[in-house]
Design a protein around this motif. Structure first.
Motif, PDB file in Angstrom:
ATOM      1  N   SER A 195       0.843  -1.203   0.000  1.00  0.00           N
ATOM      2  CA  SER A 195       0.000   0.000   0.000  1.00  0.00           C
ATOM      3  C   SER A 195       0.874   1.247   0.000  1.00  0.00           C
ATOM      4  O   SER A 195       2.055   1.214   0.399  1.00  0.00           O
ATOM      5  N   ASN A 196       0.305   2.366  -0.438  1.00  0.00           N
ATOM      6  CA  ASN A 196       1.033   3.642  -0.439  1.00  0.00           C
ATOM      7  C   ASN A 196       1.466   4.035   0.970  1.00  0.00           C
ATOM      8  O   ASN A 196       2.556   4.553   1.162  1.00  0.00           O
ATOM      9  N   GLU A 197       0.600   3.775   1.943  1.00  0.00           N
ATOM     10  CA  GLU A 197       0.916   4.106   3.334  1.00  0.00           C
ATOM     11  C   GLU A 197       2.143   3.325   3.810  1.00  0.00           C
ATOM     12  O   GLU A 197       3.056   3.889   4.423  1.00  0.00           O
ATOM     13  N   LEU A 198       2.169   2.036   3.512  1.00  0.00           N
ATOM     14  CA  LEU A 198       3.307   1.214   3.919  1.00  0.00           C
ATOM     15  C   LEU A 198       4.576   1.640   3.181  1.00  0.00           C
ATOM     16  O   LEU A 198       5.658   1.696   3.776  1.00  0.00           O
ATOM     17  N   LEU A 199       4.459   1.974   1.906  1.00  0.00           N
ATOM     18  CA  LEU A 199       5.624   2.436   1.136  1.00  0.00           C
ATOM     19  C   LEU A 199       6.203   3.717   1.725  1.00  0.00           C
ATOM     20  O   LEU A 199       7.430   3.869   1.800  1.00  0.00           O
ATOM     21  N   LYS A 200       5.322   4.622   2.180  1.00  0.00           N
ATOM     22  CA  LYS A 200       5.800   5.860   2.818  1.00  0.00           C
ATOM     23  C   LYS A 200       6.571   5.547   4.096  1.00  0.00           C
ATOM     24  O   LYS A 200       7.613   6.134   4.368  1.00  0.00           O
ATOM     25  N   GLU A 201       6.047   4.607   4.883  1.00  0.00           N
ATOM     26  CA  GLU A 201       6.727   4.201   6.121  1.00  0.00           C
ATOM     27  C   GLU A 201       8.082   3.567   5.810  1.00  0.00           C
ATOM     28  O   GLU A 201       9.080   3.830   6.491  1.00  0.00           O
ATOM     29  N   LEU A 202       8.127   2.738   4.785  1.00  0.00           N
ATOM     30  CA  LEU A 202       9.390   2.100   4.407  1.00  0.00           C
ATOM     31  C   LEU A 202      10.396   3.114   3.885  1.00  0.00           C
ATOM     32  O   LEU A 202      11.607   2.956   4.093  1.00  0.00           O
ATOM     33  N   GLU A 203       9.925   4.161   3.232  1.00  0.00           N
ATOM     34  CA  GLU A 203      10.821   5.234   2.782  1.00  0.00           C
ATOM     35  C   GLU A 203      11.476   5.922   3.972  1.00  0.00           C
ATOM     36  O   GLU A 203      12.672   6.239   3.933  1.00  0.00           O
ATOM     37  N   ILE A 204      10.698   6.143   5.030  1.00  0.00           N
ATOM     38  CA  ILE A 204      11.243   6.749   6.254  1.00  0.00           C
ATOM     39  C   ILE A 204      12.301   5.833   6.861  1.00  0.00           C
ATOM     40  O   ILE A 204      13.376   6.275   7.272  1.00  0.00           O
ATOM     41  N   VAL A 205      11.985   4.537   6.900  1.00  0.00           N
ATOM     42  CA  VAL A 205      12.944   3.552   7.429  1.00  0.00           C
ATOM     43  C   VAL A 205      14.222   3.571   6.608  1.00  0.00           C
ATOM     44  O   VAL A 205      15.332   3.588   7.155  1.00  0.00           O
ATOM     45  N   GLN A 206      14.080   3.599   5.283  1.00  0.00           N
ATOM     46  CA  GLN A 206      15.252   3.591   4.400  1.00  0.00           C
ATOM     47  C   GLN A 206      16.071   4.868   4.576  1.00  0.00           C
ATOM     48  O   GLN A 206      17.295   4.812   4.667  1.00  0.00           O
ATOM     49  N   LYS A 207      15.404   6.003   4.647  1.00  0.00           N
ATOM     50  CA  LYS A 207      16.097   7.286   4.772  1.00  0.00           C
ATOM     51  C   LYS A 207      16.880   7.378   6.084  1.00  0.00           C
ATOM     52  O   LYS A 207      17.997   7.873   6.113  1.00  0.00           O
ATOM     53  N   ASN A 208      16.288   6.874   7.163  1.00  0.00           N
ATOM     54  CA  ASN A 208      16.886   7.034   8.494  1.00  0.00           C
ATOM     55  C   ASN A 208      17.563   5.781   9.041  1.00  0.00           C
ATOM     56  O   ASN A 208      18.056   5.785  10.164  1.00  0.00           O
ATOM     57  N   ASN A 209      17.560   4.705   8.255  1.00  0.00           N
ATOM     58  CA  ASN A 209      18.139   3.423   8.701  1.00  0.00           C
ATOM     59  C   ASN A 209      17.570   2.952  10.037  1.00  0.00           C
ATOM     60  O   ASN A 209      18.286   2.397  10.866  1.00  0.00           O
ATOM     61  N   THR A 210      16.281   3.169  10.254  1.00  0.00           N
ATOM     62  CA  THR A 210      15.685   2.767  11.529  1.00  0.00           C
ATOM     63  C   THR A 210      15.533   1.258  11.666  1.00  0.00           C
ATOM     64  O   THR A 210      15.245   0.765  12.754  1.00  0.00           O
ATOM     65  N   TRP A 211      15.756   0.511  10.577  1.00  0.00           N
ATOM     66  CA  TRP A 211      15.737  -0.948  10.691  1.00  0.00           C
ATOM     67  C   TRP A 211      16.818  -1.405  11.659  1.00  0.00           C
ATOM     68  O   TRP A 211      16.643  -2.402  12.364  1.00  0.00           O
TER      69      TRP A 211
END
Length: 95
Positions: free
Chosen positions: A59-75
């Motif tokens: 979903s677009n919502e999940l993709l936005k969340e994953l973009e934040i994770v990717q940008k900030n390396n929160t994984w």
């Protein structure tokens, strides 16, 4: 499980204790790490095209969340939190 290592040097033997556990939380965190870390993706079994196909189904919502994770390396933070304590459920982890 204990594993005994034998080295062909003058050092004494070393014994390590290995604990194997499984958790859906770990699986999710590792999946998030895989899909958001482009350097890691190239070392996984699935080719990049399959990961892109998976992302297209999200979903677009999940993709936005994953973009934040990717940008900030929160994984990395997710994995560190999971390493600190054994969580029995998502509720316990969120709390």
């Amino acid at each position: 499980m204990k594993m005994e290592l034998i080295r062909h040097t003058i050092r004494a033997r070393e014994t390590y204790e290995v604990k194997i556990e499984s958790s859906l939380l770990w699986e999710c965190a590792l999946g998030i790490a895989a899909v958001t870390n482009t350097r890691l993706i190239s070392h996984l079994e699935k080719p990049m095209e399959e990961w892109n196909d998976i992302k297209k189904k999200l979903s677009n919502e999940l993709l936005k969340e994953l973009e934040i994770v990717q940008k900030n390396n929160t994984w990395k933070a997710l994995l560190q939190l999971l390493h600190q304590k054994e969580f029995d459920s998502l509720h316990m982890f969120v709390h």
